[in-house]
Enzyme design. Sequence first.
Site, mmCIF file in Angstrom:
data_model
loop_
_atom_site.group_PDB
_atom_site.id
_atom_site.type_symbol
_atom_site.label_atom_id
_atom_site.label_comp_id
_atom_site.label_asym_id
_atom_site.label_seq_id
_atom_site.Cartn_x
_atom_site.Cartn_y
_atom_site.Cartn_z
ATOM 1 N N VAL A 179 -49.615 6.268 14.466
ATOM 2 C CA VAL A 179 -49.270 5.634 15.674
ATOM 3 C C VAL A 179 -48.279 4.855 15.767
ATOM 4 O O VAL A 179 -47.298 4.624 14.535
ATOM 5 C CB VAL A 179 -50.563 4.343 15.948
ATOM 6 C CG1 VAL A 179 -51.936 5.380 15.971
ATOM 7 C CG2 VAL A 179 -50.657 3.565 14.902
ATOM 8 N N CYS A 236 -53.216 9.220 6.180
ATOM 9 C CA CYS A 236 -52.607 8.398 7.158
ATOM 10 C C CYS A 236 -52.286 6.889 6.389
ATOM 11 O O CYS A 236 -51.171 6.943 5.678
ATOM 12 C CB CYS A 236 -53.517 8.051 8.522
ATOM 13 S SG CYS A 236 -52.512 7.536 9.663
ATOM 14 N N LYS A 277 -60.979 8.387 3.036
ATOM 15 C CA LYS A 277 -59.761 7.601 2.930
ATOM 16 C C LYS A 277 -59.732 6.035 2.491
ATOM 17 O O LYS A 277 -60.994 5.353 2.735
ATOM 18 C CB LYS A 277 -59.684 7.312 4.628
ATOM 19 C CG LYS A 277 -58.302 6.496 4.954
ATOM 20 C CD LYS A 277 -58.137 6.673 6.583
ATOM 21 C CE LYS A 277 -56.782 6.075 7.159
ATOM 22 N NZ LYS A 277 -56.783 6.072 8.510
ATOM 23 N N GLU A 328 -55.990 14.256 10.572
ATOM 24 C CA GLU A 328 -57.118 13.437 10.567
ATOM 25 C C GLU A 328 -58.016 13.590 11.722
ATOM 26 O O GLU A 328 -57.681 13.520 12.889
ATOM 27 C CB GLU A 328 -56.482 12.200 10.387
ATOM 28 C CG GLU A 328 -57.551 10.720 10.286
ATOM 29 C CD GLU A 328 -56.662 9.519 10.160
ATOM 30 O OE1 GLU A 328 -55.458 9.487 10.391
ATOM 31 O OE2 GLU A 328 -57.487 8.550 9.744
ATOM 32 N N MET A 348 -35.568 8.018 12.848
ATOM 33 C CA MET A 348 -36.674 8.984 12.112
ATOM 34 C C MET A 348 -38.023 7.925 12.241
ATOM 35 O O MET A 348 -37.691 6.795 11.930
ATOM 36 C CB MET A 348 -36.297 9.034 10.684
ATOM 37 C CG MET A 348 -37.469 9.468 9.918
ATOM 38 S SD MET A 348 -36.721 10.018 8.172
ATOM 39 C CE MET A 348 -36.290 11.672 8.781
#
Lengths: 298, 298
Positions: free
Chosen positions: A187, A160, A127, A56, A197
């Site tokens: 983030v 994202c 987005k 991104e 994970m």
Amino acid sequence: MSTSQSTNETQEFPSITVAAVQMEPRVGCKAENLEVSLRLIAEAASAGAQIVVLPELVSSGYVFSSREEAFELAESVPAGFSTQAWEDAARQHNVYIIGGVAERVCHKLYNAAVMVGPEGYVGTYRKLHLWGDEHLYFEVGDFGLPVFHTPFGRLAMIICYDGWFPEVYRLLAMQGADIVCMPTNWVPMPGQGNGAMIMANTLAMANAHVNGLNIICANRVGTERGQLFVGNSIIVGADGWPLAAPGSADRQQILYADINLKASRQSRHLTTFNTVLRDRRTDIYDPMLGTGWQLPRY
Amino acid sequence: MSTSQSTNETQEFPSITVAAVQMEPRVGCKAENLEVSLRLIAEAASAGAQIVVLPELVSSGYVFSSREEAFELAESVPAGFSTQAWEDAARQHNVYIIGGVAERVCHKLYNAAVMVGPEGYVGTYRKLHLWGDEHLYFEVGDFGLPVFHTPFGRLAMIICYDGWFPEVYRLLAMQGADIVCMPTNWVPMPGQGNGAMIMANTLAMANAHVNGLNIICANRVGTERGQLFVGNSIIVGADGWPLAAPGSADRQQILYADINLKASRQSRHLTTFNTVLRDRRTDIYDPMLGTGWQLPRY
């Protein structure tokens, strides 16, 4: 149908090689970021990749310090700097490239992803779901959830935080998408355990599994103006299992995987009686899920 | 608001102790299955559990060999054998119990879950999405997705393959559900890797995270008429991380966790600008997601 027959049939239907490029853009360094992306695209193409996904906002960087800076680092699509350079690279290397750019349209900015191929510009995604301070710079996406037809199959792009909304994957799958290309700047999420994970990978696996979608997530790495990004790019197959294991948390890297669209579409059939997309109880699902009549959420 | 303040506030709001009972029902052994469930309910209650979830079809067993057998092992709700016994247990131990039964209504069967509490029968859920040979015995659920109000908060029930449909969790979250109680009989999914978390656990974590829902999954263990069940019961918190680690793949077991509804509802707020349920772009979501006007999917 036995497993061995199924495997033979699948082998006759060609696979596609795809790549997720994990890199570290630096905010404000457009020319340098683009240069690195072009070098990694060339590397991926020479390794056989036919579809290459970049992170991104890969040319601009992510953490803007002002509206002026955000506008300064944005560009038009497809006439701008990055899209033009990726178009040239796509033609030169005979690949499809999906990358994130800050798109400028007069006084509006969008957090966008562009797709280019050997034939030139294919399309843009804007987005839909903005995260955090993106609300200070970007407008919410107004292009919906398009699916683009390529020689390899049906490709879509999301970005994202869009991946936090199962509706997004459903609507793409219902339109026949085979592969979702996802430039991201993930983030940290609260509560992440040591060695567990990352949640974004869990979301990609779950949504791939319940929709029979391949998902290519290209994340960035590094810390920008105090904001850590978590790497862990992943390519997930249509059965929900990773095809390329999570990438490094902090290093530049290219992940590769082979995707077979015949196997992908077959994976949606779970038992004699069950096909996951057709089993949906749309007779009882409620308009609460979304009916397109409300105002956009700025 | 600092983290320490938030923790202090949460500590003032009491937590609930919940239990997922993983057991091995045997098809046809109704009295014995019920007896085991009552013993494990008593054990969970004496360990402090206030909500106890049992597996799917826990009194009848799962793999029927004929319609006659399925009807024979079914019962009415709430007047039947299992619901009545669980009602007595709920009163005696002052707990809420959620358990799976084959519900008989004249010539129709439903794969149902019942909720009983100290005050008696609370409600029934009928599985909306049928899996495999369930299509030979059961009708699809016709009670929608009810949310039940209890002294602890808002509780919902879903069953096994329902968890493959993100719409289900969304509709429950949009109605304010805090805890989803899920009796299941999970079977192996293709492609499962050695040592990898089972896909059903991945789905529970993903759906918990994107909806801010606590999810209590009570699976069965054992092999019944050739069908393996995979255990791995799990209790997931509203931030998507497991509160009780996956249960054994093959042993009877009770998993416990403490759930704090104040923390759960706070977990839906991700940043200053982001609240996951309110960020949904219902202005662009499409009627393809389901609008309630189609025929039921038999």
